[in-house]
Design a protein around this motif. Structure first.
Motif, PDB file in Angstrom:
ATOM      1  N   ALA A 157       0.829  -1.206   0.000  1.00 54.64           N
ATOM      2  CA  ALA A 157       0.000   0.000   0.000  1.00 54.64           C
ATOM      3  C   ALA A 157       0.861   1.254   0.000  1.00 54.64           C
ATOM      4  CB  ALA A 157      -0.932  -0.015   1.207  1.00 54.64           C
TER       5      ALA A 157
ATOM      6  N   LEU B 135       0.677   3.948  -3.034  1.00 55.45           N
ATOM      7  CA  LEU B 135       0.075   5.258  -2.782  1.00 55.45           C
ATOM      8  C   LEU B 135       1.088   6.386  -2.861  1.00 55.45           C
ATOM      9  CD1 LEU B 135      -2.235   4.450   0.265  1.00 55.45           C
ATOM     10  CD2 LEU B 135      -2.935   4.759  -2.115  1.00 55.45           C
TER      11      LEU B 135
ATOM     12  N   ILE C   2      -9.630   3.753  -3.382  1.00 51.36           N
ATOM     13  CA  ILE C   2      -9.002   2.484  -3.032  1.00 51.36           C
ATOM     14  C   ILE C   2     -10.009   1.376  -3.241  1.00 51.36           C
ATOM     15  CG2 ILE C   2      -7.996   1.124  -1.146  1.00 51.36           C
ATOM     16  CD1 ILE C   2      -7.105   3.879   0.060  1.00 51.36           C
TER      17      ILE C   2
ATOM     18  N   ALA D 183      -4.174   0.453   3.165  1.00 49.33           N
ATOM     19  CA  ALA D 183      -4.120   1.613   2.276  1.00 49.33           C
ATOM     20  C   ALA D 183      -5.055   2.718   2.759  1.00 49.33           C
ATOM     21  CB  ALA D 183      -4.472   1.193   0.852  1.00 49.33           C
TER      22      ALA D 183
ATOM     23  N   LEU E 159      -5.931   3.180  -6.447  1.00 46.09           N
ATOM     24  CA  LEU E 159      -5.216   1.938  -6.132  1.00 46.09           C
ATOM     25  C   LEU E 159      -6.143   0.783  -6.447  1.00 46.09           C
ATOM     26  CD1 LEU E 159      -3.072   0.072  -5.032  1.00 46.09           C
ATOM     27  CD2 LEU E 159      -3.762   0.694  -2.710  1.00 46.09           C
TER      28      LEU E 159
END
Length: 313
Positions: free
Chosen positions: A136, A140, A154, A165, A215
């Protein structure tokens, strides 16, 4: 550490969860730069299943392999060149995928791939942290460039990577939008998501271009629809598919995927965040090492919340 060796899970061929066999094998010998760890807990990740099925090649070593690339345990031996560690230190890490893994009573691991465990959580929870949190973080911040005030989407915010995350993005000061379903909606909210989209009832892509960073941990159609929600100049990072560079260029965005590196110094930062109550590991199941096939059935279902952990007695 003498005697008949150690209990470990090995795969002698690729296939379904029936190829996971619990065996007695020799205890690994640590190299000069390694420490030998008595494993207390090992986490199960989707990559473990991909390796088991032969869908991800992590090593050119001949089978059998010991899977598992998340652990917490105690140092019992230190190599001649392994600096900074002593017998008795309690550590955690995400070891190299190219070596035998953590579904075992003992693990030889490079001294640079570990950190002292967070002090405020049980070892089963600590074992759940390294792979998903390192993933994560890299997605990110290192690749996505997420900063305070930006908006991140996310996917699977209640999953292993997603739960960490959401918390990392919240800690950085971003606006966090997550996708989830069922009881995962409340979980993602409880971890700091400002908004949770129930993907069963709403098409996130219908919102247009609203996210500075996306993500993607799902792949497939979710990845395909994600390009359309990234603002010009933003980033799409996927860990579940192959990026379409041409499509990204046409939209004025960047797209990334990556192979995760082990990172002991970053794990030390992560442990500090956990001890400061800025991050909390989410563990949904703790099973015994003998129940490894059940753990893989759970991970293969794609419906688990947070992480599954194997307790190594």
């Amino acid at each position: 550490m003498s005697g008949d060796g150690m209990k470990a899970v090995r795969i002698h061929r690729f296939g379904d969860d029936s190829v996971l066999t619990v065996e007695n094998v020799p205890i690994p010998r640590p190299g000069p730069g390694d420490v030998l760890v008595r494993v207390h807990a090992a986490a199960v990740n989707p990559v473990d299943s991909l390796v088991r099925r032969g869908l991800v090649a992590v090593s050119d070593r001949p089978l059998p392999w010991i899977p598992g690339w998340d652990f917490a345990g105690s140092v019992v031996a230190v190599g001649s060149e392994a600096m900074g560690w002593s017998v008795g230190d309690v550590v955690y890490g995400r070891p190299s995928l190219a070596r035998d893994g953590s579904y075992a009573q003992y693990l030889a691991v490079d001294a640079g791939e570990i950190a002292a465990v967070p002090r405020t959580v049980p070892l089963e929870s600590a074992a759940a942290v390294p792979l998903v949190t390192l993933t994560a973080w890299k997605a990110l911040f290192d690749l996505g460039g997420l900063e305070a005030g930006k908006t991140v989407l996310i996917h699977a915010g209640a999953g292993g990577v997603g739960t960490m995350a959401v918390q990392l993005a919240r800690h950085r000061g971003a606006k966090v939008v997550a996708t989830a379903s069922g009881d995962g909606i409340e979980l993602a909210r409880s971890l700091g998501a400002d908004e949770v989209i129930d993907y069963r009832g709403e098409d996130f892509a219908a919102r247009g271009r609203f996210a500075d960073v996306v993500l993607d941990t799902v792949g497939g159609e979710t990845l395909e629809r994600s390009y359309r929600v990234v603002v010009p100049g933003g980033s799409l990072v996927t860990i579940a598919g192959a990026p379409d560079e041409d499509r990204a260029e046409g939209l004025g965005i960047s797209v990334h995927t990556f192979v995760l590196d082990s990172n002991g110094s970053r794990l030390a930062e992560i442990a500090a965040l956990i001890d400061a109550d800025e991050l909390r590991p989410v563990v949904s199941h703790v099973l015994d090492l003998d129940d490894v096939a059940e753990a893989h059935r759970l991970i293969d279902s794609g419906r688990t919340r947070g992480k599954i952990v194997l307790r190594v007695r």
